[in-house]
Design a protein around this motif. Structure first.
Motif, PDB file in Angstrom:
ATOM      1  N   ASN A  82      19.308 -71.500 108.548  1.00  0.00           N
ATOM      2  CA  ASN A  82      19.752 -71.645 107.162  1.00  0.00           C
ATOM      3  C   ASN A  82      18.676 -72.439 106.433  1.00  0.00           C
ATOM      4  O   ASN A  82      18.611 -73.663 106.539  1.00  0.00           O
TER       5      ASN A  82
ATOM      6  N   LEU B 231      10.058 -64.429 105.952  1.00  0.00           N
ATOM      7  CA  LEU B 231      11.360 -63.956 105.497  1.00  0.00           C
ATOM      8  C   LEU B 231      11.175 -62.702 104.656  1.00  0.00           C
ATOM      9  O   LEU B 231      10.293 -62.635 103.795  1.00  0.00           O
TER      10      LEU B 231
ATOM     11  N   ARG C  78      18.093 -73.141 103.285  1.00  0.00           N
ATOM     12  CA  ARG C  78      18.533 -74.091 102.266  1.00  0.00           C
ATOM     13  C   ARG C  78      19.048 -75.385 102.907  1.00  0.00           C
ATOM     14  O   ARG C  78      18.692 -76.489 102.479  1.00  0.00           O
TER      15      ARG C  78
ATOM     16  N   GLU D  45      13.752 -67.414 100.438  1.00  0.00           N
ATOM     17  CA  GLU D  45      14.935 -68.199 100.063  1.00  0.00           C
ATOM     18  C   GLU D  45      14.553 -69.137  98.922  1.00  0.00           C
ATOM     19  O   GLU D  45      13.655 -69.980  99.064  1.00  0.00           O
TER      20      GLU D  45
END
Length: 624
Positions: free
Chosen positions: A537, A486, A539, A490
């Motif tokens: 996603n 990433l 999270r 995150e």
């Protein structure tokens, strides 16, 4: 200045010693939850006594009567009062609470039952006279002479009469009787060399036998196979794989069903540790993990698995009902179940369950016309008459074999297979192979193959989808799961407990392409995600993983998503329905199925082929 709480007495509380009757009633609340738990304790005592035949009788779901009769070693007259004393047992000496080789060891069951019901024990040891002792609501009477040939009879009447509040929580007679049956069946699985009889005597008299299992003979696996066929069913026994694996002091035995023989719930999952029936989240999760890649989420495997180990490697004293255990090394136990089952499933190769063929034959049977007609014995033709009639009705033999007579007007297009090779040039007839030789293709999706004993119908798309899927999994295992970093990690805020639980499985997640690191406090940083999943996603994925860890103790979320992608790729890359296949293509598909493990079911647990025996087909057409 704070005001005193009016609900709290200003007098100093006094510590009192409870009497034995109250102590036993309190203990009974933990040990004896229902009639089934009372049956469990009494049958386990009979097994510990070396009984070879046990009979259980109950009335009104066990609420008014439970009677367990065995032919074990018995209890001496002078030991009967001690047997009804709290924490009195002959099974351990108290020096090592981990060295337990029996079902019972606490000495709580009999005094607890006597505290909440009317209990009587009649017993006789070899070389002595029989005696009986009774205890009524915790009040024990003196032992008296009785008549009994051998063994022990324990009779419990009016369960929970001394604690009427517990009666309000009792279920219906039918539900309690079903729970008793389930307990007896589980113990019967654990002891295949012991005979069991379960009898419902509601209403008096001899009653009716609701379950009977005679003692099995032969070696352990033969005896267990026969007992499981009697309890779970003959279909399970026909489609079960033998399990025999060991790892670091743990030995796993038992039987597990093929993926195509699955159930809609986990009612057919039986787990035992050192012969003790248990319902342990760790073991159930391991069983689910072993079948993870072969069944859809709404299907459950059927299995009866037994783990044997040194008593010091497992603690059975962690639950009042002894239904849960704790292994010294949980990872070893889980790995043994997963590897043992996966090895057995791989050895099964392309095998599919026999119930598939049975369902196919059932679907082919003609529907009866009109209402049922009464047939008298004189109206039935004899075997000889039927044989002559079938012979007269048989069509004349045709020169061209197979499906050559079918015309283009039929809705099912058939592609006959022409074998151009000379018979003498072939080393062995392909019909001798497990899936036989391809003879035709119908509806541009189903391959008809002939075997020595029948025929095989193969779903070409489902079969090839499984083959491609297995190849993709092999490539991923060899090359690993590619991860994408990433650009901005995150950060996910969690509680300290959730953070620790997630980091404990971080190494396993990293093998699947999901890299998680601690970020201080209760936060974690997601630095990489599996490339095959594309944009995710992070999270939401982390929170879903935590939910699975809380619910089942382990998480397959990331692996499930990766394998779902592989399954989708395999689906698009496999032979499509509607494609015409040549003879060599169909035979090549059959040969690859024979060489590929798990090819008997598709990626969702459905069968990829159906095998019909010639004898069943002839019976279907009345040719027997």
């Amino acid at each position: 200045m704070s005001q005193p709480d009016p609900k709290i007495s200003q007098n100093r509380p006094v510590i009192r010693q409870l009497d034995d009757a109250e102590i036993n009633r309190i203990a009974a609340g933990e040990v004896v939850e229902c009639p089934a738990s009372a049956v469990k304790e009494l049958v386990e005592n009979a097994l510990d006594a070396g009984a070879r035949r046990i009979e259980v009788a109950y009335a009104d779901g066990g609420k008014t009567l439970i009677r367990v009769t065995d032919d074990g070693c018995g209890i001496a007259e002078e030991d009967l009062p001690l047997a009804l004393s709290r924490h009195a047992t002959s099974k351990i000496d108290g020096s090592d609470l981990l060295d337990i080789h029996t079902f019972g060891f606490r000495g709580e069951a009999l005094p607890s039952l006597g505290a909440v019901g009317r209990l009587s024990i009649t017993s006789r040891v070899p070389g002595a006279d029989a005696a009986v002792i009774t205890v009524d609501g915790g009040k024990m009477a003196a032992a008296k002479p009785a008549a009994l040939s051998n063994g022990t009879i324990v009779e419990l009447r009016d369960l929970f009469f001394a604690t009427p509040a517990r009666l309000k929580f009792m279920r219906s007679d039918r539900a309690e009787a079903q729970a008793i049956t389930d307990v007896v069946k589980r113990l019967a699985m654990a002891e295949p060399f012991v005979g069991f009889v379960l009898r419902d005597v509601s209403g008096g008299g001899e009653g009716r036998i609701t379950f009977r299992a005679e003692a099995e003979s032969g070696d352990l696996f033969d005896a267990l196979h026969g007992r499981l066929a009697r309890i779970i069913g003959a279909e399970f026994a026909e489609n079960a794989l033998r399990i025999d694996a060991s790892r670091e002091g743990l030995h796993l035995t038992g039987y597990a069903a093929l993926p195509t023989y699955s159930r809609g719930s986990n009612v057919a999952q039986y787990l035992f540790v050192n012969g003790r029936p248990v319902k342990d989240k760790l073991l159930v999760g391991a069983l689910r993990a072993a079948y993870f890649d072969f069944l859809s989420r709404d299907r459950h495997p059927a299995a009866a698995l037994f783990i044997e180990c040194d008593p010091h490697l497992v603690d059975v004293n962690v639950h009042p009902a002894k239904s849960e255990v704790r292994f010294r090394d949980p990872g070893t136990a889980r790995g043994l179940i997963v590897s043992g089952l996966r090895h057995a499933l791989a050895e099964a190769g392309h095998r599919a369950s026999t119930t598939v063929a049975g369902a196919t034959l059932g679907a082919m049977r003609p529907e009866p016309m009109g209402g049922p007609a009464r047939v008298y014995q004189m109206d039935r033709p004899s075997l000889g008459a039927r044989t002559v009639a079938y012979g007269m009705q048989a069509p004349a033999p045709v020169v061209e074999p197979g499906f050559a007579d079918l015309s283009e007007s039929y809705s099912a297009r058939v592609e006959p297979v022409v074998d151009v090779a000379a018979p003498e040039a072939q080393e062995a007839p392909t019909e001798a192979l497990p899936l036989g030789a391809a003879r035709a293709q119908v509806h541009e999706n189903y391959i008809i193959a002939q075997t020595e004993t029948g025929m095989v119908i193969v779903d070409q798309h489902a079969a090839h989808e499984r083959l491609v899927y297995e190849r993709l999994k092999t490539q991923m295992a060899e090359n690993g799961v590619a991860a994408q970093a990433l650009l901005i990690p995150e950060i996910v805020e969690l509680s300290d407990g959730d953070c620790a639980r997630l980091l404990a499985v971080a190494e396993e997640l990293s093998k699947l392409g999901l890299t998680i690191e601690a970020f201080g406090g209760g936060a974690v940083a997601v630095r990489e995600t599996p490339a095959i999943l594309g944009e995710v996603n992070a999270r939401a994925m982390v929170l879903d993983i935590l939910d699975e860890l809380d619910d089942q103790g382990e998480s397959f979320l990331v692996q499930a998503r990766i394998e779902a992608i592989l399954s989708r790729v395999a689906c698009h890359g496999s032979i499509r329905s509607g494609r015409r296949m040549r003879a060599d293509e169909m035979n090549a598909l059959l040969r690859e199925m024979e060489a590929t493990p798990h090819s008997g079911q598709c990626n969702h647990g459905r069968p990829t082929y159906v095998e019909l025996k010639l004898s069943d087909i002839e019976r279907l057409f009345g040719r027997t």
